[in-house]
Write a protein that holds these residues in place. Structure first.
Motif, mmCIF file in Angstrom:
data_model
loop_
_atom_site.group_PDB
_atom_site.id
_atom_site.type_symbol
_atom_site.label_atom_id
_atom_site.label_comp_id
_atom_site.label_asym_id
_atom_site.label_seq_id
_atom_site.Cartn_x
_atom_site.Cartn_y
_atom_site.Cartn_z
ATOM 1 N N LYS A 21 0.835 -1.197 0.000
ATOM 2 C CA LYS A 21 0.000 0.000 0.000
ATOM 3 C C LYS A 21 0.871 1.249 0.000
ATOM 4 O O LYS A 21 1.994 1.244 0.474
ATOM 5 C CB LYS A 21 -0.880 0.014 1.247
ATOM 6 N N ARG A 22 0.299 2.323 -0.501
ATOM 7 C CA ARG A 22 0.956 3.628 -0.443
ATOM 8 C C ARG A 22 0.980 4.052 1.023
ATOM 9 O O ARG A 22 -0.031 3.987 1.722
ATOM 10 C CB ARG A 22 0.147 4.618 -1.269
ATOM 11 N N GLY A 50 -4.539 3.364 1.233
ATOM 12 C CA GLY A 50 -3.166 3.475 1.708
ATOM 13 C C GLY A 50 -3.095 3.313 3.208
ATOM 14 O O GLY A 50 -4.032 2.830 3.861
ATOM 15 N N SER A 124 5.932 6.254 0.642
ATOM 16 C CA SER A 124 5.852 6.803 -0.702
ATOM 17 C C SER A 124 5.559 8.294 -0.770
ATOM 18 O O SER A 124 5.801 8.912 -1.793
ATOM 19 C CB SER A 124 4.809 6.035 -1.516
#
Length: 172
Positions: A21-22, A50, A124
């Motif tokens: 996931k982000r 996310g 990220s």
């Protein structure tokens, strides 16, 4: 030669359910602008499937004359940091729908942030709150958008402290 499904001729990676996931990283302190960044990160994480990560950096104490006193101060600062993160984690869970990743570090905030980003490739996006008043956006924002910008491997989202909750919700 291209296959019929990809006109560019470039291989495209398959998106899988196991893809990480982000992760939206928020540097935590007790400032009002951090609350805005945290809300934005939670909303983005929820809306993009996310996750939020929280980093709190304990600045080293200047009190090094007596080691026992310095150790006690360090322990108290760590306990306070953990309590702050636990309190914020409950709010993140409520807003984002998942528990955040928690990091406590000791040292210079900027240096510890770069170390964490190097150690945790799944992070990220860095989300920071920025002061809009006469004092400027804050020392970390100034450093990361100035001479240290080239050291970052992730984009930065700056959330101004003059946004209200409704505005943050509508843009995230």
């Amino acid at each position: 030669m291209s296959d019929g499904g990809n006109p560019s001729g470039l291989d495209q990676p398959e998106v899988s359910a196991t893809q990480p996931k982000r992760i939206f990283l928020v540097v935590v302190d007790e400032s009002e602008e951090m609350q805005h960044a945290l809300r934005f990160a939670c909303r983005r994480a929820k809306n993009t499937d996310g996750r939020v990560a929280l980093l709190h950096v304990i600045e080293p104490s200047d009190f090094q004359h007596w080691m026992a006193v310095g150790d006690l101060m360090r322990e108290e600062a760590r306990t306070e940091a953990e309590q702050l993160l636990q309190k914020l984690a409950a709010g993140v869970h409520e807003m984002a729908g998942s528990m955040p990743v928690l990091y406590v570090r000791e040292g210079d905030c900027r240096d510890e942030l770069f170390k964490l980003l190097d150690e945790e490739p799944q992070v990220s996006i860095l989300v920071l709150g920025a002061k809009t008043g006469s004092g400027g956006p804050g020392p970390l924002v100034v450093a990361l958008t100035g001479k240290f910008l080239g050291k970052l491997r992730v984009p930065i989202t700056l959330v101004p402290d003059n946004l209200d909750d409704e505005t943050i919700d509508s843009i995230s």
